[in-house]
Scaffold this active site. Structure first.
Site: not given
Ligand code: 13P
Length: 260
Positions: A11, A102, A104, A172, A239-240
């Site tokens: 999320w 991740h 990010e 990813e 994700g989205g």
């Protein structure tokens, strides 16, 4: 397939704890209504830290078969690490999984391969199953090809642990995250196959065959089947599209699209 497919919803920094109840509840109901078989296809969600207690309480009360995980953990167990969250706390909340490394986190929090490795060790110490994220940027894709960086990151994350328990790898490509661009199913499968080979070299063939390797990056219900048709890809990290219960349950029901 001997490996149970794993459909994971990251999320990210979306939804407060009240919004989290609505999404988790709707996802549970939607999958229940279609008779989802969790033994044939595992589903897990990774809400933000502040949502975890609320979602865990709901999951407990309603006997969710959806599994829960956190998006990160500290490499330390306790102490003066302001803002960090210990794996011990996550275990106490019945988390089963934790995302580690991740892109990010690597990009915005400067998490090095060493930090990722230490976080994987922390996950093992606390009996959490790490979902280790790896992937190359567009620049790295152009200069080194698709597999070089993920392989380097996998090897670094798994190096020198005292014990290695179950883990999951999520490939990813950074350029495919949130961009609508995707790796082709063939390219994704080729990188996943190389990752499995590397795990075999490091930890033996049995572990390599047992380890689930996922693809992530702009996965939707409309394109998921392409990835999961390959025996090399054991699931997806979403994700989205995981923020919409109908769309995410459509992804979890990928077997309907490929007629397994
Ligand atoms: P998107 O599915 O939004 O591209 O995000 C992928 C991802 O980063 C999951 O961890």
């Amino acid at each position: 397939m001997s490996r149970v497919p794993f459909i994971a919803g990251n999320w990210k920094m979306n939804l407060d704890h009240q919004q989290a109840i609505a999404l988790a509840q709707k996802l549970h109901w939607t999958l229940r209504d279609v008779g989802h078989n969790y033994e044939e296809c595992e589903v897990a969600i990774f809400p933000p830290f502040t949502d975890l207690r609320t979602v865990q309480t709901l999951a407990d009360a309603e006997k969710f078969e959806i599994q829960l995980g956190a998006q990160d953990l500290s490499q330390h167990d306790s102490g003066a690490y302001t803002g960090d969250v210990s794996g011990a706390f996550l275990k106490k909340l019945d988390m089963k999984y934790v995302l580690i490394g991740h892109s990010e986190r690597r990009q915005y929090h400067h998490e090095s391969d060493q930090i990722v490795r230490d976080k994987v060790a922390a996950a093992f110490r606390h009996n959490l199953i790490p979902v280790i994220c790896v992937g190359e940027t567009l620049e790295e894709l152009e200069t080194e090809g698709a597999a070089a960086v993920p392989l380097r990151q996998v090897k670094a994350a798994l190096a020198g642990h005292e014990t290695v328990a179950e883990f999951i790898i999520a490939y990813e490509p950074v350029w495919a995250i949130g961009t609508g661009k995707v790796a082709s199913p063939e390219d994704a499968a080729a990188v996943c196959a190389k990752i499995r080979e590397a795990i075999g070299e490091l930890l033996g063939e049995e572990r390599a065959q047992a380890t689930r390797i996922l693809y992530g990056g702009s996965v939707k219900s409309a394109n998921v089947a392409g990835y999961l048709r390959s025996p090399e890809v054991d699931g997806v990290l979403v994700g989205g599209a995981s923020l919409d219960a109908t769309e995410f349950s459509g992804i979890a029901r990928f077997q309907k699209h490929i007629g397994v």
